[in-house]
Structures are given as C-alpha cells and as structure tokens.
Design an enzyme around this catalytic site. Structure first.
Site, short mmCIF file in Angstrom:
data_model
loop_
_atom_site.label_atom_id
_atom_site.label_comp_id
_atom_site.label_asym_id
_atom_site.label_seq_id
_atom_site.Cartn_x
_atom_site.Cartn_y
_atom_site.Cartn_z
N ASP A 86 53.09 45.47 44.24
CA ASP A 86 52.96 46.75 43.52
C ASP A 86 52.69 47.92 44.47
O ASP A 86 52.68 49.07 44.03
CB ASP A 86 51.91 46.66 42.39
CG ASP A 86 50.62 45.99 42.79
OD1 ASP A 86 50.54 45.43 43.90
OD2 ASP A 86 49.68 46.02 41.99
N ASP A 101 44.51 49.80 51.93
CA ASP A 101 44.45 50.19 50.52
C ASP A 101 43.05 50.72 50.27
O ASP A 101 42.10 49.93 50.19
CB ASP A 101 44.76 48.97 49.64
CG ASP A 101 44.65 49.28 48.16
OD1 ASP A 101 44.34 50.45 47.81
OD2 ASP A 101 44.85 48.36 47.36
N ASN A 156 49.69 46.56 51.33
CA ASN A 156 49.02 45.64 50.41
C ASN A 156 50.12 44.78 49.79
O ASN A 156 50.94 45.28 49.02
CB ASN A 156 48.25 46.42 49.33
CG ASN A 156 47.58 45.49 48.33
OD1 ASN A 156 48.10 44.43 48.00
ND2 ASN A 156 46.42 45.88 47.83
N ASN A 215 42.20 52.45 47.58
CA ASN A 215 41.98 52.53 46.14
C ASN A 215 41.37 53.87 45.73
O ASN A 215 40.56 53.95 44.80
CB ASN A 215 41.13 51.35 45.65
CG ASN A 215 41.98 50.17 45.21
OD1 ASN A 215 42.94 50.33 44.45
ND2 ASN A 215 41.65 48.98 45.69
#
Length: 256
Positions: A246, A145, A7, A147
């Site tokens: 990040d 990703d 990401n 999450n």
DNA sequence: ATGGTTGATCGTCAA
C-alpha cells in the site's frame, strides 16, 4: 549516492517486486519497513543475487525493518537505545561515511487510543535518538514510514482528514521537532510546492486509482547533506503493480 | 450502510 525507503507490507509477499525495483533503480541503500517476519524468514538470497547485502531487524508477524545495500554497512545498531521497545522499528548502519537509519514509526490507530499514546511517547524517544546520533554522525539520513502527513498539502482531502490520526497537531509537532534538530524533508526541499504527491494509498475504495492518498513516507537528511541533494522522487509505479504494497518507494539522490 | 482490503496466522489483530 541514492538512498531510498519502502514500506513493503510483508517482505515474503513482496520480495520479487522489491528485487525488480532494485534492478531498475539500483539505489545504494534501500530502507525497508514492515517486513512482518523474523530474520530467519527473510529472503536473503533474492537480494544477494542482485548484489545487495542485508541488515535485518525482524520479529514474528508485525513490524520489522532492514537495510539493503550495494556495499556492506558498518556499525549496525538496532533500536532506539534508551527506549526499550519489543517492536522492531529502527535499524541503522554507516554506508560510505553516511549514517542511514530505517524507521517504521507507529501508526497510532486513533486519537485517544493506547496506540496513539505509544506513538507520541515513541517519537519522544526517536527525538532523543536523533539528537545523540547527529552528534556522532553529522552526515545522517533517516528514511522510512513516519505515519505522519506533515502538512495539509500532503493529504488528498485535508478537510476530511482534519485532526485525524496521521495528521493531528500533536503528531505534526513531533515531526517538526525532528526537523528542528537539523533534519530536512528531502522531498519538500526539492519540490516545495508540489501537491497531490502521496506515498500511501488505502487498499480500499480504489484509493490509488483515484489518487486518494497521503504523504507519510519521508527521507530526512541532515543539513550538511542538503547542499548535495540532487533530487527526491516518489515512485508511484510499483503501487500500480499486481498485488502491491500500500506504500510507494521514495528515493533521494545526493551528489557527494 | 460502522461498510470497504490486505497480511500474519488460523480467531483475531494490525494497518
């Protein structure tokens, strides 16, 4: 065969770092998420120069996914099929007989929010998508990703995070449901007991330097591929670079 | 202390 995911939080900001990492690691396929731009703004040339082809599903400002590969992919498909989603979160193609899916799963914002409900509904659509895909493509890798931090082991402070978005029980159930279809978490397959292994750290509070992170980026592989799995690593190095994403890249290596 | 950071876009929204 090396398959990685990253990401990048804006491919227009990060293209140079992605290029450096590609040149070092030379994955066969790199799944990208959070392009945050339309396909017309994608830095095609930067990756072309390194010998990488790109398949891109972009949109203005948010989301956006891509597949970078040393050999061009075939049978590209964008989206989840039966779930009409204006947000570009899924792109798939076949590379050397392996179906590779790049996914950017919704963040969910906070429990009880509209975005949280969208996340749960979206994962139900992803469940149906994977079920269909495995029938057609038994050799499948879905990386991205998610999450979701699947277990407390994947969180720096499980007590502080208990019940929060990214690790709430309903989200974890959606992740487990995907595994029940016959997918395995490559990182946990190789390193079942490793803790303090994270793929995302908040930009705030010096989170990376203090290793206050979560493992929410995953490479999932179908059962038929697992016997060939040699390694799976989270590369923390790019997270320490100047002006980083990040998220850190995660790469699985298969002997096929 | 409802703070703190980054990116897209240009007043907020998203993460």
């Amino acid at each position: 065969m090396k398959i990685a995911t990253w990401n990048v939080n804006s491919v227009r900001v990060r293209w140079s770092q992605v290029g450096d990492w590609l040149a070092q690691q030379r994955p066969d396929v790199l799944c990208l998420q959070e392009l945050k731009c339309e396909a017309s703004q994608f830095p095609w040339e930067a990756f072309q120069k390194l010998g990488y082809s790109a398949l891109v599903a972009g949109q203005k400002a948010y989301n956006g996914v891509a597949l970078l590969s040393r050999e061009p992919g075939i049978d590209e498909e964008v989206g989840l099929g039966d779930f009409a989603d204006p947000q570009q979160r899924v792109i798939a193609a076949t590379f050397q007989g392996i179906r590779v899916v790049s996914v950017y799963c919704p963040n969910g914002d906070s429990l009880g929010s509209d975005k949280y409900q969208y996340k749960l509904t979206w994962f139900d659509a992803l469940q149906r998508y994977v079920q269909r895909a495995l029938e057609r493509y038994p050799r499948l890798v879905m990386a991205g990703d998610y999450n979701i931090a699947p277990h407390d082991q994947d969180i720096h402070d499980p007590k502080a995070w208990a019940g929060e978005v990214l690790c709430s029980p309903p989200e974890r159930e959606k992740f487990e449901a995907l595994l029940s279809l016959g997918l395995r978490d490559c990182f946990r397959q190789v390193k079942p007991w490793e803790s303090e292994a994270f793929s995302w750290w908040h930009y705030r509070i010096n989170a990376f330097k203090r290793n206050l992170g979560l493992r929410i980026d995953h490479v999932l592989a179908s059962e038929g591929l697992i016997e060939g799995l040699q390694d799976c690593q989270i590369d923390k190095v790019p997270r320490g670079w100047e002006r980083p994403s990040d998220h850190a890249p995660v790469m699985a290596t298969f002997d096929l």
